[in-house]
Design an enzyme around this catalytic site. Structure first.
Site, PDB file in Angstrom:
ATOM      1  N   TYR A  43      -2.239   2.587   1.430  1.00  0.00           N
ATOM      2  CA  TYR A  43      -2.221   3.736   0.529  1.00  0.00           C
ATOM      3  C   TYR A  43      -3.641   4.062   0.053  1.00  0.00           C
ATOM      4  O   TYR A  43      -3.941   5.205  -0.276  1.00  0.00           O
ATOM      5  CB  TYR A  43      -1.391   3.416  -0.729  1.00  0.00           C
ATOM      6  N   CYS A  75       1.705  -2.261  -7.263  1.00  0.00           N
ATOM      7  CA  CYS A  75       0.656  -1.660  -6.445  1.00  0.00           C
ATOM      8  C   CYS A  75      -0.267  -0.911  -7.401  1.00  0.00           C
ATOM      9  O   CYS A  75       0.164   0.028  -8.079  1.00  0.00           O
ATOM     10  CB  CYS A  75       1.300  -0.704  -5.443  1.00  0.00           C
ATOM     11  N   CYS A 185      -6.104  -4.922  -6.689  1.00  0.00           N
ATOM     12  CA  CYS A 185      -5.176  -4.522  -5.620  1.00  0.00           C
ATOM     13  C   CYS A 185      -4.309  -5.739  -5.356  1.00  0.00           C
ATOM     14  O   CYS A 185      -4.819  -6.863  -5.274  1.00  0.00           O
ATOM     15  CB  CYS A 185      -5.950  -4.131  -4.357  1.00  0.00           C
TER      16      CYS A 185
HETATM   17  N1  DGL Z   1      -1.491  -3.162  -2.744  1.00  0.00           N
HETATM   18  C1  DGL Z   1      -2.000  -1.916  -3.167  1.00  0.00           C
HETATM   19  C2  DGL Z   1      -2.717  -1.984  -4.497  1.00  0.00           C
HETATM   20  O1  DGL Z   1      -2.397  -2.824  -5.320  1.00  0.00           O
HETATM   21  C3  DGL Z   1      -2.753  -1.046  -2.214  1.00  0.00           C
HETATM   22  C4  DGL Z   1      -2.966  -1.437  -0.831  1.00  0.00           C
HETATM   23  C5  DGL Z   1      -3.098  -0.233   0.103  1.00  0.00           C
HETATM   24  O2  DGL Z   1      -4.206   0.315   0.236  1.00  0.00           O
HETATM   25  O3  DGL Z   1      -2.065   0.123   0.642  1.00  0.00           O
HETATM   26  O4  DGL Z   1      -3.584  -1.196  -4.782  1.00  0.00           O
END
Ligand code: DGL
Length: 255
Positions: A43, A75, A185
């Site tokens: 994402y 996330c 993240c």
């Molecule tokens: N796990 C996600 C977060 O905590 C993002 C990882 C992604 O780039 O999909 O920001």
């Protein structure tokens, strides 16, 4: 929907397991439904609008089809892009987002130098800028771009020579210069071993998982929605790839 309904835990992929493991340790009597959107990960490289759309449709699915009593947005990227709107769309629901543990890092290292690693979306969103403004009076905060980590974790290579090489490349220049490293993240905690190998044991490496789990418990208790057990876990991944399901369970056991 009642106390027996599941807590939905959502991430762009397998990274949210770093939050799920904290939730399960704190509240073992709950039913969890983990939903990883690996088909659309990462994402962090998308537009904020794309992340908003994916997050709102996952939330709709988890409330409407999975009867979630609470949604944990495990996330940082999805939280940064959509948490305010999720709460506006479903005002009666319990919705918990994740925030980088910058306050904790500053409290534990007054006057120190703190690195904050996050995805591109999280780094450019207002939420992080507000958090940094609040704490940059007490500490020196360095924003660190960290491309490549999410892809390595998603492919099951968090503990590999590639992981170590990537951390050396991204963090090697900070050896001896950081008091704390904030992982903004949920994929990043799985690379902690490589981070320690590069930065040394003395650096305080913090993530938002434990705080998110405590906040979830507080909100459920307040609403009288804590389950009295026994708990369970179901795992779903948008990719339809059994390997992602296997990896989700494997990461659950990584300390
Ligand atoms: N796990 C996600 C977060 O905590 C993002 C990882 C992604 O780039 O999909 O920001």
């Amino acid at each position: 929907m009642d106390q027996h309904s599941p807590i939905a835990v959502f991430d762009s992929g397998v990274g949210g397991v770093s939050v799920l493991r904290e939730l399960m340790a704190l509240m073992p009597n709950e039913h969890y439904h983990y939903f990883g959107d690996s088909a659309n990960a990462p994402y962090g490289l998308k537009t904020t609008n794309q992340v908003w759309n994916l997050t709102v449709s996952a939330a709709r699915y988890l409330f409407e089809q999975r009867n979630a009593k609470a949604l944990v947005v495990a996330c940082n990227t999805a939280t940064a892009a959509a948490i305010h709107d999720l709460r506006a769309i479903w005002p009666e629901k319990i919705i918990i987002g994740i925030e980088p543990a910058l306050k904790l890092a500053c409290d534990r290292n007054p006057g120190g130098t703190i690195g904050i690693m996050a995805t591109e979306v999280t780094l450019r969103e207002k939420k992080l800028a507000a958090l940094m403004n609040r704490y940059s009076r007490d500490c020196t905060v360095l924003r660190l771009h960290s491309p490549g980590i999410v892809e390595l974790v998603e492919s099951g290579k968090a503990d590999s020579p590639e992981a170590l090489a990537l951390m050396e490349e991204e963090l090697g220049h900070l050896r001896g210069k950081l008091d704390a490293l904030v992982l903004g993240c949920t994929h990043y905690p799985f690379m902690k071993k490589a981070m320690i190998a590069v930065l040394g044991e003395q650096v305080d490496i913090l993530d938002g998982g434990p705080g998110t789990a405590r906040e979830t418990m507080r909100r459920l208790a307040k609403a009288g929605l804590l389950n009295d057990g026994p708990g369970s876990l179901t795992v779903e991944n948008s990719s339809g790839d059994p390997e992602k399901i296997r990896l989700t369970y494997e990461l659950l056991n990584v300390k």
